[in-house]
Design a protein around this motif. Sequence first.
Motif, mmCIF file in Angstrom:
data_model
loop_
_atom_site.group_PDB
_atom_site.id
_atom_site.type_symbol
_atom_site.label_atom_id
_atom_site.label_comp_id
_atom_site.label_asym_id
_atom_site.label_seq_id
_atom_site.Cartn_x
_atom_site.Cartn_y
_atom_site.Cartn_z
ATOM 1 N N VAL A 23 0.848 -1.174 0.000
ATOM 2 C CA VAL A 23 0.000 0.000 0.000
ATOM 3 C C VAL A 23 0.888 1.229 0.000
ATOM 4 C CG1 VAL A 23 -1.760 1.241 1.294
ATOM 5 C CG2 VAL A 23 -1.836 -1.226 1.185
ATOM 6 N N ASP A 24 0.511 2.181 -0.779
ATOM 7 C CA ASP A 24 1.257 3.417 -0.941
ATOM 8 C C ASP A 24 1.262 4.237 0.355
ATOM 9 O OD1 ASP A 24 0.764 6.527 -1.774
ATOM 10 O OD2 ASP A 24 2.276 5.539 -3.030
ATOM 11 N N ALA A 25 2.426 4.818 0.715
ATOM 12 C CA ALA A 25 2.555 5.604 1.950
ATOM 13 C C ALA A 25 1.665 6.845 1.917
ATOM 14 C CB ALA A 25 4.013 5.998 2.166
ATOM 15 N N THR A 26 1.498 7.447 0.742
ATOM 16 C CA THR A 26 0.633 8.624 0.622
ATOM 17 C C THR A 26 -0.815 8.248 0.925
ATOM 18 O OG1 THR A 26 2.098 9.494 -1.081
ATOM 19 C CG2 THR A 26 -0.087 10.484 -0.932
ATOM 20 N N PHE A 27 -1.228 7.082 0.420
ATOM 21 C CA PHE A 27 -2.573 6.576 0.676
ATOM 22 C C PHE A 27 -2.791 6.412 2.180
ATOM 23 C CE2 PHE A 27 -5.358 2.963 1.535
ATOM 24 C CZ PHE A 27 -6.484 3.296 0.814
ATOM 25 N N LEU A 28 -1.826 5.758 2.859
ATOM 26 C CA LEU A 28 -1.938 5.541 4.298
ATOM 27 C C LEU A 28 -1.967 6.854 5.062
ATOM 28 C CD1 LEU A 28 0.413 2.492 4.920
ATOM 29 C CD2 LEU A 28 -2.079 2.546 5.011
ATOM 30 N N SER A 29 -1.119 7.785 4.659
ATOM 31 C CA SER A 29 -1.062 9.078 5.334
ATOM 32 C C SER A 29 -2.392 9.817 5.192
ATOM 33 C CB SER A 29 0.078 9.911 4.762
ATOM 34 O OG SER A 29 0.074 11.189 5.342
ATOM 35 N N TYR A 30 -2.945 9.837 3.978
ATOM 36 C CA TYR A 30 -4.215 10.525 3.722
ATOM 37 C C TYR A 30 -5.346 9.887 4.517
ATOM 38 C CZ TYR A 30 -8.477 11.940 1.326
ATOM 39 O OH TYR A 30 -9.740 12.405 1.051
ATOM 40 N N HIS A 31 -5.468 8.545 4.416
ATOM 41 C CA HIS A 31 -6.568 7.873 5.095
ATOM 42 C C HIS A 31 -6.378 7.865 6.601
ATOM 43 C CE1 HIS A 31 -9.004 6.761 1.705
ATOM 44 N NE2 HIS A 31 -7.889 6.490 1.046
ATOM 45 N N GLY A 32 -5.122 7.817 7.058
ATOM 46 C CA GLY A 32 -4.868 7.907 8.492
ATOM 47 C C GLY A 32 -5.282 9.258 9.036
ATOM 48 N N ALA A 33 -5.002 10.312 8.285
ATOM 49 C CA ALA A 33 -5.389 11.663 8.708
ATOM 50 C C ALA A 33 -6.909 11.810 8.697
ATOM 51 C CB ALA A 33 -4.743 12.697 7.800
ATOM 52 N N ARG A 34 -7.580 11.260 7.686
ATOM 53 C CA ARG A 34 -9.051 11.337 7.626
ATOM 54 C C ARG A 34 -9.675 10.551 8.771
ATOM 55 N NH1 ARG A 34 -12.118 10.507 2.448
ATOM 56 N NH2 ARG A 34 -13.714 11.241 3.838
ATOM 57 N N ALA A 35 -9.115 9.383 9.061
ATOM 58 C CA ALA A 35 -9.633 8.581 10.175
ATOM 59 C C ALA A 35 -9.418 9.314 11.494
ATOM 60 C CB ALA A 35 -8.968 7.216 10.203
ATOM 61 N N CYS A 72 -4.033 9.747 15.870
ATOM 62 C CA CYS A 72 -3.207 10.038 14.698
ATOM 63 C C CYS A 72 -2.343 8.826 14.330
ATOM 64 C CB CYS A 72 -2.329 11.262 14.950
ATOM 65 S SG CYS A 72 -1.103 11.031 16.237
ATOM 66 N N PRO A 73 -1.903 8.756 13.070
ATOM 67 C CA PRO A 73 -1.070 7.632 12.633
ATOM 68 C C PRO A 73 0.206 7.477 13.463
ATOM 69 C CG PRO A 73 -1.859 8.877 10.738
ATOM 70 C CD PRO A 73 -2.254 9.654 11.966
ATOM 71 N N GLU A 74 0.770 8.585 13.929
ATOM 72 C CA GLU A 74 1.988 8.503 14.742
ATOM 73 C C GLU A 74 1.717 7.778 16.063
ATOM 74 O OE1 GLU A 74 2.140 11.614 11.794
ATOM 75 O OE2 GLU A 74 0.747 11.420 13.464
ATOM 76 N N ALA A 121 1.441 4.092 15.396
ATOM 77 C CA ALA A 121 2.764 3.492 15.167
ATOM 78 C C ALA A 121 3.476 3.162 16.471
ATOM 79 C CB ALA A 121 3.621 4.434 14.325
ATOM 80 N N LEU A 122 3.124 3.832 17.562
ATOM 81 C CA LEU A 122 3.762 3.562 18.857
ATOM 82 C C LEU A 122 3.229 2.294 19.520
ATOM 83 C CD1 LEU A 122 3.805 7.181 20.357
ATOM 84 C CD2 LEU A 122 5.736 5.912 19.388
ATOM 85 N N GLY A 123 2.044 1.864 19.111
ATOM 86 C CA GLY A 123 1.427 0.688 19.725
ATOM 87 C C GLY A 123 1.920 -0.600 19.103
ATOM 88 N N PRO A 124 1.566 -1.722 19.714
ATOM 89 C CA PRO A 124 1.966 -3.016 19.158
ATOM 90 C C PRO A 124 1.201 -3.298 17.867
ATOM 91 C CG PRO A 124 0.430 -3.340 20.964
ATOM 92 C CD PRO A 124 0.734 -1.864 20.912
ATOM 93 N N GLY A 125 1.766 -4.118 17.018
ATOM 94 C CA GLY A 125 1.071 -4.556 15.816
ATOM 95 C C GLY A 125 -0.096 -5.459 16.191
ATOM 96 N N PHE A 126 -0.962 -5.722 15.210
ATOM 97 C CA PHE A 126 -2.154 -6.508 15.498
ATOM 98 C C PHE A 126 -1.809 -7.893 16.025
ATOM 99 C CE2 PHE A 126 -5.398 -9.611 14.508
ATOM 100 C CZ PHE A 126 -6.502 -9.046 15.120
ATOM 101 N N ALA A 127 -0.852 -8.571 15.411
ATOM 102 C CA ALA A 127 -0.519 -9.935 15.832
ATOM 103 C C ALA A 127 -0.123 -9.974 17.311
ATOM 104 C CB ALA A 127 0.594 -10.510 14.954
ATOM 105 N N CYS A 128 0.663 -8.994 17.739
ATOM 106 C CA CYS A 128 1.083 -8.916 19.145
ATOM 107 C C CYS A 128 -0.118 -8.605 20.038
ATOM 108 C CB CYS A 128 2.175 -7.861 19.297
ATOM 109 S SG CYS A 128 2.717 -7.627 21.000
ATOM 110 N N ALA A 129 -0.932 -7.636 19.641
ATOM 111 C CA ALA A 129 -2.107 -7.269 20.430
ATOM 112 C C ALA A 129 -3.080 -8.443 20.534
ATOM 113 C CB ALA A 129 -2.798 -6.047 19.822
#
Length: 194
Positions: free
Chosen positions: A1-13, A20-22, A25-33
């Motif tokens: 997935v394109d980083a711009t796509f993630l940044s845009y949709h992360g900001a909209r979410a 925020c996306p940042e 990023a500090l939390g554990p990944g889904f598999a760990c959670a």
Amino acid sequence: VDATFLSYHGARAAEVHGICPEEVALGPGFACAWARFSEFVDGILNTIVATDSGSDDEGDEEPGLQRLADQRPTVVIVAHNGALYDFTMLLCECERNGVPWQRLEQWLFVDTLHIFEAIPMDIGGCKKLQCVSRFCSGCDHGMAAHRALSDTIVLRAVVEHISECLSVSLEELVRPFCQRLDVDMSARYLNALG
């Protein structure tokens, strides 16, 4: 997935839930959670089984779901708007992260939105968790919406309030709304979202 796509949709979410996306990023990944959550659930189940097997006095049992001595307790996952979102997203994230999801088929799920729509009392026009919380308790507990722990605390308080108002136990309130995860329907729903 394109980083711009993630940044845009992360900001909209983030506009919706304030996360925020940042911060994500500090939390554990889904598999760990998911592994942590599974360990948590297994710990509760093991404690209940150990407590049940150690009880010799039948008179001490609290009324609840009846089960055979060798039968493990049933896990019931409760979420507000879970049928259309949370339960399907759990399945999706398990699939996307290569995490076995078959234990989801062993659990029961309750969408409290269905409870709020069915109860014989007026809880206001809006069925969002924060609206229902304000209606039930007169405040929103000062919790931030869309935060897992905050939403869990608020949802528990609201469901307990509803059960008290209706003079039924929590189990009696949620039992009619327990359902199995429809894996096929969830997969079709995810495919439709594209």
